[in-house]
Design a protein around this motif. Structure first.
Motif, PDB file in Angstrom:
ATOM      1  N   LEU A 181       0.826  -1.210   0.000  1.00 49.50           N
ATOM      2  CA  LEU A 181       0.000   0.000   0.000  1.00 49.50           C
ATOM      3  C   LEU A 181       0.860   1.260   0.000  1.00 49.50           C
ATOM      4  O   LEU A 181       0.569   2.226  -0.720  1.00 49.50           O
ATOM      5  N   ALA A 182       1.935   1.260   0.794  1.00 50.33           N
ATOM      6  CA  ALA A 182       2.816   2.428   0.844  1.00 50.33           C
ATOM      7  C   ALA A 182       3.508   2.633  -0.497  1.00 50.33           C
ATOM      8  O   ALA A 182       3.617   3.774  -0.986  1.00 50.33           O
ATOM      9  N   LEU A 183       3.966   1.544  -1.117  1.00 51.21           N
ATOM     10  CA  LEU A 183       4.603   1.653  -2.431  1.00 51.21           C
ATOM     11  C   LEU A 183       3.604   2.162  -3.469  1.00 51.21           C
ATOM     12  O   LEU A 183       3.940   3.006  -4.306  1.00 51.21           O
ATOM     13  N   GLY A 184       2.372   1.679  -3.394  1.00 47.85           N
ATOM     14  CA  GLY A 184       1.336   2.162  -4.303  1.00 47.85           C
ATOM     15  C   GLY A 184       1.041   3.635  -4.115  1.00 47.85           C
ATOM     16  O   GLY A 184       0.847   4.368  -5.088  1.00 47.85           O
ATOM     17  N   ASP A 185       1.024   4.085  -2.863  1.00 51.27           N
ATOM     18  CA  ASP A 185       0.786   5.509  -2.596  1.00 51.27           C
ATOM     19  C   ASP A 185       1.897   6.386  -3.165  1.00 51.27           C
ATOM     20  O   ASP A 185       1.633   7.416  -3.791  1.00 51.27           O
ATOM     21  N   VAL A 186       3.122   5.975  -2.950  1.00 45.18           N
ATOM     22  CA  VAL A 186       4.261   6.760  -3.452  1.00 45.18           C
ATOM     23  C   VAL A 186       4.244   6.804  -4.979  1.00 45.18           C
ATOM     24  O   VAL A 186       4.437   7.864  -5.587  1.00 45.18           O
ATOM     25  N   LEU A 187       4.006   5.654  -5.608  1.00 46.29           N
ATOM     26  CA  LEU A 187       3.960   5.623  -7.075  1.00 46.29           C
ATOM     27  C   LEU A 187       2.788   6.435  -7.618  1.00 46.29           C
ATOM     28  O   LEU A 187       2.919   7.125  -8.625  1.00 46.29           O
ATOM     29  N   PHE A 188       1.646   6.374  -6.946  1.00 49.59           N
ATOM     30  CA  PHE A 188       0.482   7.132  -7.385  1.00 49.59           C
ATOM     31  C   PHE A 188       0.752   8.632  -7.330  1.00 49.59           C
ATOM     32  O   PHE A 188       0.484   9.361  -8.291  1.00 49.59           O
ATOM     33  N   LEU A 189       1.294   9.106  -6.206  1.00 48.95           N
ATOM     34  CA  LEU A 189       1.561  10.540  -6.081  1.00 48.95           C
ATOM     35  C   LEU A 189       2.647  11.003  -7.041  1.00 48.95           C
ATOM     36  O   LEU A 189       2.554  12.092  -7.621  1.00 48.95           O
ATOM     37  N   THR A 190       3.686  10.183  -7.229  1.00 50.38           N
ATOM     38  CA  THR A 190       4.738  10.531  -8.176  1.00 50.38           C
ATOM     39  C   THR A 190       4.197  10.570  -9.601  1.00 50.38           C
ATOM     40  O   THR A 190       4.498  11.485 -10.369  1.00 50.38           O
ATOM     41  N   GLY A 191       3.379   9.575  -9.949  1.00 55.75           N
ATOM     42  CA  GLY A 191       2.795   9.550 -11.283  1.00 55.75           C
ATOM     43  C   GLY A 191       1.853  10.704 -11.533  1.00 55.75           C
ATOM     44  O   GLY A 191       1.845  11.294 -12.615  1.00 55.75           O
ATOM     45  N   LEU A 192       1.062  11.065 -10.525  1.00 53.88           N
ATOM     46  CA  LEU A 192       0.161  12.203 -10.669  1.00 53.88           C
ATOM     47  C   LEU A 192       0.945  13.484 -10.892  1.00 53.88           C
ATOM     48  O   LEU A 192       0.618  14.292 -11.760  1.00 53.88           O
ATOM     49  N   THR A 193       2.027  13.642 -10.134  1.00 47.66           N
ATOM     50  CA  THR A 193       2.855  14.842 -10.276  1.00 47.66           C
ATOM     51  C   THR A 193       3.510  14.903 -11.649  1.00 47.66           C
ATOM     52  O   THR A 193       3.561  15.964 -12.271  1.00 47.66           O
ATOM     53  N   MET A 194       3.998  13.777 -12.136  1.00 46.92           N
ATOM     54  CA  MET A 194       4.646  13.779 -13.449  1.00 46.92           C
ATOM     55  C   MET A 194       3.645  13.918 -14.586  1.00 46.92           C
ATOM     56  O   MET A 194       3.972  14.455 -15.640  1.00 46.92           O
ATOM     57  N   THR A 195       2.420  13.452 -14.384  1.00 46.22           N
ATOM     58  CA  THR A 195       1.428  13.536 -15.449  1.00 46.22           C
ATOM     59  C   THR A 195       0.896  14.948 -15.626  1.00 46.22           C
ATOM     60  O   THR A 195       0.840  15.456 -16.752  1.00 46.22           O
ATOM     61  N   ILE A 196       0.521  15.604 -14.546  1.00 47.47           N
ATOM     62  CA  ILE A 196      -0.091  16.933 -14.679  1.00 47.47           C
ATOM     63  C   ILE A 196       0.863  18.069 -14.350  1.00 47.47           C
ATOM     64  O   ILE A 196       0.514  19.230 -14.562  1.00 47.47           O
ATOM     65  N   GLY A 197       2.036  17.771 -13.834  1.00 53.52           N
ATOM     66  CA  GLY A 197       3.012  18.815 -13.524  1.00 53.52           C
ATOM     67  C   GLY A 197       3.001  19.200 -12.057  1.00 53.52           C
ATOM     68  O   GLY A 197       2.001  19.016 -11.358  1.00 53.52           O
ATOM     69  N   VAL A 198       4.119  19.745 -11.618  1.00 54.74           N
ATOM     70  CA  VAL A 198       4.281  20.083 -10.201  1.00 54.74           C
ATOM     71  C   VAL A 198       3.353  21.223  -9.793  1.00 54.74           C
ATOM     72  O   VAL A 198       2.670  21.149  -8.773  1.00 54.74           O
ATOM     73  N   SER A 199       3.306  22.278 -10.589  1.00 56.83           N
ATOM     74  CA  SER A 199       2.502  23.445 -10.199  1.00 56.83           C
ATOM     75  C   SER A 199       1.017  23.120 -10.168  1.00 56.83           C
ATOM     76  O   SER A 199       0.297  23.547  -9.259  1.00 56.83           O
ATOM     77  N   ARG A 200       0.527  22.334 -11.136  1.00 60.17           N
ATOM     78  CA  ARG A 200      -0.888  21.968 -11.136  1.00 60.17           C
ATOM     79  C   ARG A 200      -1.213  21.007 -10.000  1.00 60.17           C
ATOM     80  O   ARG A 200      -2.313  21.050  -9.448  1.00 60.17           O
ATOM     81  N   THR A 201      -0.265  20.143  -9.631  1.00 57.52           N
ATOM     82  CA  THR A 201      -0.488  19.239  -8.504  1.00 57.52           C
ATOM     83  C   THR A 201      -0.590  20.023  -7.203  1.00 57.52           C
ATOM     84  O   THR A 201      -1.485  19.781  -6.386  1.00 57.52           O
ATOM     85  N   ILE A 202       0.320  20.967  -7.022  1.00 53.39           N
ATOM     86  CA  ILE A 202       0.276  21.797  -5.810  1.00 53.39           C
ATOM     87  C   ILE A 202      -1.012  22.618  -5.779  1.00 53.39           C
ATOM     88  O   ILE A 202      -1.670  22.728  -4.741  1.00 53.39           O
TER      89      ILE A 202
END
Length: 147
Positions: free
Chosen positions: A33-54
């Protein structure tokens, strides 16, 4: 044309969802679950960009969902898998609930599963996600009376 960051981010999002699914299947295994959370957040950030994620995770109207989502991640990291996943699911529905009717509309046109999403009960279920936010907005607007 899709950038390389978007391709990598989408792959990480998919892997994150796979690890979250495996963590649930293996009786809420905290490591998966922890690995999935880290990968999910990293993927979301890389997909939409850092500024849009923030910008997405700092909106005040979604504060309840943000706290629930990140609180669930914190609980998973503290090895409270079941409670953390339940809190994360609440946060995901609160944060991404307006997207569910759009996704269901796209899936209605899919060849195999489109018939399932065209059933009246399934349509009502997915449309209920988007309308709850609109009802709250119209309700709050109706409380404000012009002077």
């Amino acid at each position: 044309m899709v950038s390389d960051n978007t391709k990598i981010g989408t792959s990480l999002l998919f892997l994150g969802c796979v690890f979250l699914f495996l963590g649930i299947i293996f009786l809420f295994d905290s490591a998966l679950l922890a690995l999935g959370d880290v990968l999910f957040l990293t993927g979301l950030t890389m997909t939409i960009g850092v500024s849009r994620t923030i910008r997405f995770f700092s909106r005040k109207d979604r504060l309840r969902g943000i706290i629930a989502f990140f609180g669930g991640i914190f609980l998973v990291m503290c090895r409270w898998g079941l409670v953390g996943v339940i809190l994360q699911l609440y946060g995901i529905v609160y944060l991404f609930g307006q997207f569910f009717p759009i996704a269901a509309q796209s899936l209605r046109d899919a060849p195999v599963i489109g018939q399932i999403f065209q059933m009246p009960a399934v349509e009502r279920f997915f449309n209920s996600f988007g309308t709850s936010a609109r009802k709250n907005v119209t309700r709050s607007n109706s409380m404000i009376s012009p002077v």
